[in-house]
Write an enzyme that holds these catalytic residues in place. Structure first.
Site, mmCIF file in Angstrom:
data_model
loop_
_atom_site.group_PDB
_atom_site.id
_atom_site.type_symbol
_atom_site.label_atom_id
_atom_site.label_comp_id
_atom_site.label_asym_id
_atom_site.label_seq_id
_atom_site.Cartn_x
_atom_site.Cartn_y
_atom_site.Cartn_z
ATOM 1 N N HIS A 136 2.926 -5.364 -0.878
ATOM 2 C CA HIS A 136 4.281 -4.863 -0.645
ATOM 3 C C HIS A 136 4.327 -3.825 0.471
ATOM 4 C CE1 HIS A 136 2.981 -1.532 -3.407
ATOM 5 N NE2 HIS A 136 3.806 -0.835 -2.644
ATOM 6 N N ASP A 166 0.265 -8.807 -5.413
ATOM 7 C CA ASP A 166 0.390 -7.547 -4.680
ATOM 8 C C ASP A 166 -0.937 -7.080 -4.087
ATOM 9 O OD1 ASP A 166 1.760 -5.520 -3.515
ATOM 10 O OD2 ASP A 166 1.972 -4.286 -5.316
ATOM 11 N N SER A 244 -0.313 3.529 -3.190
ATOM 12 C CA SER A 244 -0.248 2.068 -3.153
ATOM 13 C C SER A 244 -1.262 1.500 -2.172
ATOM 14 C CB SER A 244 1.154 1.603 -2.750
ATOM 15 O OG SER A 244 2.083 1.890 -3.750
ATOM 16 N N GLY A 294 4.563 -13.320 6.543
ATOM 17 C CA GLY A 294 5.398 -12.327 7.205
ATOM 18 C C GLY A 294 6.764 -12.173 6.585
ATOM 19 N N VAL A 295 6.948 -12.734 5.371
ATOM 20 C CA VAL A 295 8.242 -12.675 4.688
ATOM 21 C C VAL A 295 8.167 -11.749 3.475
ATOM 22 C CG1 VAL A 295 9.899 -13.980 3.286
ATOM 23 C CG2 VAL A 295 9.053 -14.933 5.421
#
Length: 401
Positions: A136, A166, A244, A294-295
């Site tokens: 993320h 993630d 993160s 890349g989304v």
């Protein structure tokens, strides 16, 4: 008139000799009673003395036992602290700060697109410049910069990002001047109660260490993860914004997890932090060729999908698209309008991805895992066909791998 007073003196009466003998000498029976009383006193005194001696002996043993326990506990704590210090020094230089830049919609009333900076953590895991971090943090980043403990800054590109797990893999443009890579541990050996520590940059404070324990393991059969591959470790070690993507280490200094998120009502650490297991990161990003689209998207299902007239049960609502990514080269459009739908803050106006290479998005996140797995099998030069829903029309896009 004078009165005469006569004083009369009384002589003391002297007892007779037999009476005197009777007063001065006790009887034979009285002597026995006194002797018996004295013996009882002596016996009672000796008993009390023995009881006191036993009490003090027991008290001494108790004090010695307590003192030994305190010394043992102090020695254990010191030894444990030394182990933590040694482990931290071993891995400190492998932990990095990940700085990103991406475009996002400016808040009202300004509107339009603006550049936004992101900050997280990561860990160098190889001498050729591979870094593990959180998906993320980098999945829609236009540019990524990695900062090392000595202040060296090196640009990096995203090699792979798996949204539902993630985890992401970065590749440095060149190796750092001083390479200190951390080792990946076996997260399958981690048990609840094991001591762990996290190193990262909470609120930008680089190389901050927090320690705790493994609180739980979350496998695919619970609410934390929902696919066959995803597995997370829960910890009570303090985790905040900026952690993160940072590594979770065991006490041997091996990476056993990559920090993903926290469950918090206040926005700060509440003892509910999660890390993707090192085993899952290895399987998704190292054991196979990784892929990065890349989304950044949001999976529409149920009423949300119906509200946006999606022509199938589910679709991926595109939120952001990274410059230079396969999605950008394919012409996929990002969101351009802020909206709150059913409590979700979303960007509308962008494409809704329906399927990739013939694999449709479904209501379960498992469809994402299938799509990702198929993309990792493509060779350079292979074509990727994407079907999107755009302004009420189904549009087909394509891009070369």
């Amino acid at each position: 008139m004078n009165q005469k007073v006569r004083i009369v003196k009384h002589k003391a009466q002297t007892p007779k000799e037999p009476e005197l003998d009777q007063l001065e000498q006790p009887s034979h029976q009285s002597t026995r009673e006194i002797a018996t009383t004295i013996k009882l006193w002596v016996s009672e005194f000796k008993g009390r003395r023995r009881a006191d001696e036993q009490y003090y002996r027991n008290a001494s043993k108790l004090i010695l036992t307590a003192l030994s326990f305190v010394l043992f506990l102090g020695g254990w704590t010191e030894s444990n602290g030394q182990q933590l210090r040694d482990a931290f020094r071993k891995v400190e230089q492998a932990v990095v700060i990940v700085r990103t830049q991406e475009r996002e919609l400016a808040p009202l009333p300004q509107g339009g697109m603006v550049s936004a900076n992101g900050l997280g953590s990561g860990v160098l895991i190889s001498n050729d410049g591979k870094i593990l971090t959180a998906a993320h943090l980098v999945e829609a980043a236009d540019s990524t910069l990695v900062e090392f403990s000595d202040g060296e800054l090196i640009p990096a590109r995203v090699s792979g990002a798996v949204r539902n797990a993630d985890v992401a893999l970065l590749q440095l443009e060149h190796a750092p001047a001083r390479i200190v890579a951390a080792s990946l541990g076996d997260s399958d050996k981690v048990e609840v109660g094991d001591e762990v520590f996290v190193v990262g940059a909470p609120y930008g404070l680089s190389h901050t260490l927090t320690a705790g324990h493994i609180s739980a393991r979350h496998s695919p059969d619970n609410r934390i993860s929902d696919t066959a591959l995803t597995e997370f470790l829960q910890t009570d070690a303090a985790i905040n914004q900026g952690n993160s993507g940072g590594p979770m280490f065991n006490m041997n200094g091996e990476v056993i997890g990559i920090v993903t998120n926290i469950l918090s009502k206040s926005g700060g650490s509440e003892g509910l932090g999660f890390a993707a297991t090192s085993k899952m990161a290895r399987q998704l990003l190292l054991d196979q060729k990784p892929f990065w689209s890349g989304v950044e998207g949001f999976l529409l299902t149920g009423d949300l999908a119906k509200a946006l007239n999606v022509p199938q049960p589910a679709g991926l609502l595109v939120q952001r698209v990274a410059d230079g990514s396969p999605a950008s080269r394919a012409g996929i459009l990002a969101g351009s309008m802020r909206a709150n739908i059913a409590g979700e803050d979303l960007l509308l106006g962008g494409d809704i991805v329906l399927e990739v290479n013939g694999l449709p998005y479904q209501e379960s996140n498992e469809s994402y895992s299938k799509i990702y797995a198929s993309l990792t099998k493509l060779k350079v030069g292979d074509c990727i066909v994407i079907k999107v829903f755009r302004q009420g029309q189904v549009v087909r896009l394509s891009v070369i791998r």
